[in-house]
Design a protein around this motif. Sequence first.
Motif, short mmCIF file in Angstrom:
data_model
loop_
_atom_site.label_atom_id
_atom_site.label_comp_id
_atom_site.label_asym_id
_atom_site.label_seq_id
_atom_site.Cartn_x
_atom_site.Cartn_y
_atom_site.Cartn_z
N TYR A 223 -42.37 -33.03 -12.39
CA TYR A 223 -41.71 -33.19 -11.38
C TYR A 223 -39.68 -33.45 -11.18
CZ TYR A 223 -46.18 -32.67 -8.29
OH TYR A 223 -47.46 -32.26 -8.53
N THR A 224 -39.57 -34.35 -12.14
CA THR A 224 -38.65 -35.09 -12.97
C THR A 224 -38.05 -33.65 -13.05
OG1 THR A 224 -40.14 -37.73 -13.57
CG2 THR A 224 -37.87 -36.67 -14.03
N MET A 225 -38.62 -33.14 -13.62
CA MET A 225 -38.21 -31.79 -14.56
C MET A 225 -37.60 -30.96 -13.51
SD MET A 225 -37.16 -32.00 -18.06
CE MET A 225 -37.31 -30.07 -18.25
N GLN A 226 -37.73 -30.57 -12.70
CA GLN A 226 -37.69 -30.47 -11.17
C GLN A 226 -35.96 -30.66 -10.73
OE1 GLN A 226 -40.52 -30.39 -8.23
NE2 GLN A 226 -41.61 -29.04 -9.15
N ARG A 227 -35.65 -31.80 -11.11
CA ARG A 227 -34.73 -32.72 -11.27
C ARG A 227 -33.80 -32.35 -11.57
NH1 ARG A 227 -35.96 -37.63 -10.87
NH2 ARG A 227 -38.49 -36.98 -9.63
N LEU A 228 -34.16 -31.51 -13.21
CA LEU A 228 -33.11 -30.93 -14.30
C LEU A 228 -32.24 -29.70 -13.98
CD1 LEU A 228 -31.74 -32.10 -16.66
CD2 LEU A 228 -33.33 -30.89 -17.45
N HIS A 229 -31.12 -29.53 -13.21
CA HIS A 229 -30.59 -28.01 -13.38
C HIS A 229 -30.08 -27.62 -14.33
CE1 HIS A 229 -32.39 -28.32 -9.11
NE2 HIS A 229 -31.28 -29.77 -9.07
N ILE A 230 -30.24 -26.63 -15.21
CA ILE A 230 -29.78 -26.53 -16.44
C ILE A 230 -28.93 -25.31 -16.50
CG2 ILE A 230 -29.77 -25.52 -19.17
CD1 ILE A 230 -31.91 -28.19 -19.47
N PHE A 231 -27.26 -25.33 -17.08
CA PHE A 231 -26.84 -24.12 -16.51
C PHE A 231 -26.08 -23.36 -18.06
CE2 PHE A 231 -26.70 -25.43 -12.78
CZ PHE A 231 -27.08 -24.44 -11.64
N PRO A 232 -26.00 -22.25 -18.51
CA PRO A 232 -26.00 -21.79 -20.23
C PRO A 232 -24.13 -21.17 -19.74
CG PRO A 232 -27.04 -19.84 -18.77
CD PRO A 232 -26.88 -20.75 -18.00
N ASP A 233 -23.19 -21.89 -18.56
CA ASP A 233 -21.78 -21.66 -19.08
C ASP A 233 -21.44 -22.54 -17.67
OD1 ASP A 233 -22.72 -20.28 -16.70
OD2 ASP A 233 -21.79 -18.37 -17.62
N GLU A 234 -20.36 -22.70 -17.42
CA GLU A 234 -19.43 -23.34 -16.10
C GLU A 234 -19.92 -22.98 -14.20
OE1 GLU A 234 -15.57 -24.25 -17.12
OE2 GLU A 234 -16.69 -26.24 -18.12
N ASN A 235 -20.70 -21.57 -14.53
CA ASN A 235 -20.97 -21.28 -13.18
C ASN A 235 -22.08 -21.75 -12.61
OD1 ASN A 235 -19.11 -19.51 -14.09
ND2 ASN A 235 -20.34 -18.05 -15.16
N VAL A 236 -21.76 -22.72 -12.09
CA VAL A 236 -22.90 -23.94 -11.00
C VAL A 236 -22.67 -22.94 -9.73
CG1 VAL A 236 -23.73 -26.42 -10.36
CG2 VAL A 236 -22.69 -25.01 -12.48
N PRO A 237 -23.22 -22.22 -8.75
CA PRO A 237 -23.56 -22.05 -7.42
C PRO A 237 -22.77 -23.69 -6.21
CG PRO A 237 -25.58 -22.44 -7.86
CD PRO A 237 -24.83 -22.98 -9.21
N LYS A 238 -22.52 -22.99 -5.91
CA LYS A 238 -21.01 -24.12 -4.94
C LYS A 238 -21.84 -25.59 -4.42
CE LYS A 238 -16.61 -22.09 -4.24
NZ LYS A 238 -15.84 -21.22 -3.80
N GLU A 239 -23.21 -24.67 -3.66
CA GLU A 239 -24.13 -25.60 -2.93
C GLU A 239 -24.51 -26.54 -3.90
OE1 GLU A 239 -24.66 -22.23 -3.03
OE2 GLU A 239 -26.78 -21.95 -3.03
N PHE A 240 -24.14 -26.86 -5.08
CA PHE A 240 -24.52 -27.84 -5.71
C PHE A 240 -24.00 -28.43 -6.41
CE2 PHE A 240 -28.96 -26.05 -9.14
CZ PHE A 240 -29.60 -25.67 -7.79
N LEU A 241 -22.42 -28.08 -6.44
CA LEU A 241 -22.08 -28.63 -7.21
C LEU A 241 -20.89 -29.27 -6.19
CD1 LEU A 241 -18.53 -26.67 -9.54
CD2 LEU A 241 -20.36 -28.79 -10.10
N GLY A 242 -21.06 -29.24 -4.48
CA GLY A 242 -20.74 -29.90 -3.76
C GLY A 242 -21.22 -31.69 -3.57
N ASN A 243 -22.87 -31.34 -4.26
CA ASN A 243 -22.78 -32.45 -3.87
C ASN A 243 -22.89 -33.93 -4.91
OD1 ASN A 243 -25.01 -31.57 -2.34
ND2 ASN A 243 -26.45 -30.62 -3.95
N VAL A 244 -22.59 -33.25 -6.38
CA VAL A 244 -22.12 -33.82 -7.31
C VAL A 244 -21.10 -34.55 -7.18
CG1 VAL A 244 -21.46 -33.81 -9.90
CG2 VAL A 244 -22.91 -31.90 -8.70
N THR A 245 -21.46 -36.07 -7.10
CA THR A 245 -20.61 -37.56 -7.34
C THR A 245 -20.35 -38.55 -8.71
OG1 THR A 245 -22.72 -38.88 -6.52
CG2 THR A 245 -21.37 -38.11 -4.82
N ASN A 246 -21.17 -37.88 -9.71
CA ASN A 246 -20.60 -38.49 -11.18
C ASN A 246 -20.03 -37.85 -11.64
OD1 ASN A 246 -20.46 -40.83 -12.13
ND2 ASN A 246 -22.43 -41.54 -12.64
#
Lengths: 185, 178
Positions: B119-142
């Motif tokens: 379940y902890t691994m489900q919270r890890l999102h790995i991307f090979p490059d800098e293309n991250v979905p916008k809805e993911f990037l909008g959540n980032v605060t740190n």
Amino acid sequence: MSNSHLFLKPGFIKVPLQNGVGRYVCQLQRVVLKFCKNHGSSRGMRDFIESDLVNFAMDNPAVVVYLKPRRHRSAVIKAEYLNGDQQWLGCKNFTKEEILKWLNLLVTQSQYHTGTRIRKLWHTDNPSIQGPWTPFTFRDPKLNLASFPNEELAKPQDSNETNHEALIELFKKQKLDDLEQRRAE
Amino acid sequence: MSSLKRVQQWATFARIWHIYNAAWQNPFHSSELIKKYLMGMYKPIYHPMNDCGDHVIVINSKEIALPGDEWKKRVYFHHTGYPGGATWTLAWELHQKDPTMIMKKAVYNSMDGNLQRRYTMQRLHIFPDENVPKEFLGNVTNEIKQLRPMPKRLDCYPEKDVKEFPKVIDYPEDYVIR
């Protein structure tokens, strides 16, 4: 915490301070004394019933006392509390004084204390005066306006000046010195 | 529970999102760092039985740097369960097939094998490059600080900077510049 604690009812430490403010309500509702009429291990229980039981019942009119003779089974006290707890206490080879002491405990306690697993050794209604922690307390305010991913924020905290940057700095300084010298001339 | 206390509870246990740039980073050292954020171990409220882990987005996992000759020497083992079903894949082969896999396995192996790990691994999102979905990037605060400074290659500098770089030595007259 051992494995035998897993099936106990979890709970917090509490003090029944509210009981007795207006009137006192005895939390023990019912007690069943189970014993054998012949067997030696119930001897103390029989003595207790013969000599002290009537006095005990008179002293505690709020508690219903049942007697349950069973052949060739050891003596047992079963107590039921106002909050629904049921306590089972084996009294094999107990003397009548011991039984009176245990019954006094059952009458005076507010619930089945030994049947609960205490989750913390302390409990407070006001856990924090300055307010509980949240992920946003003590945060660097410059993070509020930053856009992510951010190269400046990703830099390691203890990154020193590289040789490359040091060289450029030296070069700039040298240029300025040259300029000043020329002006002086 | 009053509405104030309820909101206080939400605030304390809010999951926040971190981002980590894995370019030029050792995945096995980074996983020890990422693990702390994934499990919420950096929080003062941390306890193994409370669910306070955060989300971590790892970007540029294609650009990770393995130490020494580990690209050639590190071997990933897999067994299908059938006789003769064992395979050994070198790190560089695995990285060619899936550039997120080495990072994922490093984080997975850095954690203890208990019921919470998946379940902890489900919270890890790995991307090979800098293309991250916008809805993911909008959540980032740190942003998680990298372990090592990122070196910059010569071809990444603008041409002007390269030309104006201070001359340290004079080349000998017979030196041939290719």
